[in-house]
Structure formats: C-alpha cells, structure tokens
Design a protein around this motif. Sequence first.
Motif, PDB file in Angstrom:
ATOM      1  N   LYS A  63       0.851  -1.175  -0.077  1.00  0.00           N
ATOM      2  CA  LYS A  63      -0.014  -0.002  -0.081  1.00  0.00           C
ATOM      3  C   LYS A  63       1.035   1.212  -0.125  1.00  0.00           C
ATOM      4  CE  LYS A  63      -4.047  -2.123   2.218  1.00  0.00           C
ATOM      5  NZ  LYS A  63      -5.036  -2.086   3.492  1.00  0.00           N
ATOM      6  N   GLY A  64       1.997   1.162   0.729  1.00  0.00           N
ATOM      7  CA  GLY A  64       2.915   2.269   0.877  1.00  0.00           C
ATOM      8  C   GLY A  64       3.429   2.612  -0.668  1.00  0.00           C
ATOM      9  N   ASP A  65       3.932   1.537  -1.244  1.00  0.00           N
ATOM     10  CA  ASP A  65       4.696   1.687  -2.654  1.00  0.00           C
ATOM     11  C   ASP A  65       3.554   2.346  -3.495  1.00  0.00           C
ATOM     12  OD1 ASP A  65       7.083   0.997  -1.552  1.00  0.00           O
ATOM     13  OD2 ASP A  65       6.999  -1.117  -2.391  1.00  0.00           O
ATOM     14  N   TYR A  66       2.422   1.951  -3.470  1.00  0.00           N
ATOM     15  CA  TYR A  66       1.459   2.288  -4.514  1.00  0.00           C
ATOM     16  C   TYR A  66       1.172   3.814  -4.284  1.00  0.00           C
ATOM     17  CZ  TYR A  66      -3.333   3.598  -6.273  1.00  0.00           C
ATOM     18  OH  TYR A  66      -4.119   4.273  -6.997  1.00  0.00           O
ATOM     19  N   LEU A  67       0.898   4.395  -3.043  1.00  0.00           N
ATOM     20  CA  LEU A  67       1.061   5.757  -2.768  1.00  0.00           C
ATOM     21  C   LEU A  67       2.271   6.652  -3.303  1.00  0.00           C
ATOM     22  CD1 LEU A  67      -0.449   5.839   0.751  1.00  0.00           C
ATOM     23  CD2 LEU A  67      -1.609   6.148  -1.351  1.00  0.00           C
ATOM     24  N   ARG A  68       3.238   5.991  -2.999  1.00  0.00           N
ATOM     25  CA  ARG A  68       4.808   6.429  -3.399  1.00  0.00           C
ATOM     26  C   ARG A  68       4.567   6.862  -5.028  1.00  0.00           C
ATOM     27  NH1 ARG A  68       9.127   6.897  -0.744  1.00  0.00           N
ATOM     28  NH2 ARG A  68       8.764   4.706   0.390  1.00  0.00           N
TER      29      ARG A  68
END
Length: 267
Positions: free
Chosen positions: A43-48
């Motif tokens: 989820k964090g990488d998607y936001l990044r």
Amino acid sequence: MPSVQPGSRVLVTGASGFVATWVVKTLLEQGFLVRGTVRSETKGDYLRKLFASYGEKFDYVIVEDISKVNWNQFSVDEIKQKGSAANPVHWYYASKVLAERAVWDFVEIHGKEVNWDVTILNPPLVWGPPIQHLQTPSSLNLSLVDFYLIIKGKPPSSIAPAENWVDVRDVAEGHVRALRVEEAGGERLIFAAGTFTWQSVLDAIHHPEPLAHVPRGTSGLNRDITYLRPFSNTKACRILGMQFRPLEVCARDTVKRLLELEGHPRK
C-alpha cells in the motif's frame, strides 16, 4: 493553537484509505509535506507511485493494525445488548462514536499538557472518484459499494433510502482548511453536502446528458420525500468557508471512475 501552514509536515494515518488518499493529495497540492501510515509495504509503494511527482514531500511508514477493538448512542447500546448478533452497521457506527468520545475525553483531561488542539469533521455517506489502490469493484470501500449497487439497479439495504451524502474531495479539502483556519480548533463540524434518494442519484448521474451502462430508474420519483435527518453544513461553511460540490458533479465523477474499474473506457 496557531494554524498550520504550507511547508509544515502533516501526519495522515491510514493514508491508503478512500478519504485519506484524497487528504494526502490535497495536502500535497497545497504545499504541505506529508507522512502517511499504512499497514503494508504494498500500500505504501502504491502511494509513493501515485504521488511520485511530489518527490520527497511524501513518505510513508508501516504501522500494523492497532484497531483490533470493535460509535450515535443507539448503536453503542445495540452492541452492548446484542453483542456479536448486532447488525454490522451498528458495529461501525459505534466504533466512530466511541473513537470521537475518546478524543474529546483526552482533550478535557490533558488539554493543558499538549501544544495542539482537535477539530472533528463528521461526514455522512462519502462518495466521489476513488484514487486509492483498487483493482476491481469488489475491492471498494463500504460507501462506494453502496453507490456501486445503486448504479447496478440494486439499492443496498444497509442504509436508508433517503439519507445525507458528501464528496470525498470536499472532505479532504475540509481537513486541510481545518489545519489552516485557527478558528476551527476545538470545533465539531458536520460535513454534509445534501440529501439524496436512490432515484435522485440516478437523475444526477444522467444530468446534463445520459451516461451509458447505468440504469435510469423512474426520473423524479420520490422528489417530494420528507427527509427524517437532513444535516446542516452551516457551521462548516461559516468557519471553513466551504462550498460543497453538487450531487450531479459527485455522482457523475464517481460513476465514470467505477466504470473504468469495470473496464469501460472513460468518456
């Protein structure tokens, strides 16, 4: 407390959620630095990637789920009386009631010990185009699942057929304005744009011109219905200067994004 202005770093918890992703986007657009908490690296990488154009102005940290406990007093009482047999909707409502009470209790007890204050935004059903990590309509959050059922001609039974709504982009804007407007500190704000029926949503979707793949229902049906709980956004407009999007804009933008998730090209 003094207002928080662009250039400051803001923590957004649960940053990968429907509302929170828009809050992050709005903060970045207005010049804030944002640190989001997420439950997984995926989820964090998607936001990044979503916010890559902002470079190092956005980062995230992984915080595992700490809300293992399961809020309107009616829902709280329903949970107390019926326990696990209570309607899941009341579990959700009760969690919100109790969470907000916990915040105000904390402020009352520790307000003189901290250098920040609290503003509460209370939205009803939140709609609008999702930008969080989604692959298919089956992974939508609850309020968008209900909207999706409406456009599929299957009005959900989980919420009343005449209720209040707000656009997620206005909720996000409200969060940012609550930071920037000092008078918002210590306030509790109802964040509702207006009322709806299932048919008024369909009418809005097809205005000013029809949209393919969406039923039309019976135009004008229940137009004179009496709403039992119309919420007032007067306080939010007065303190934050909000101007809420009309249902036609919210409904059409939401539908177009949901149809994209189904594989229909955007028009």
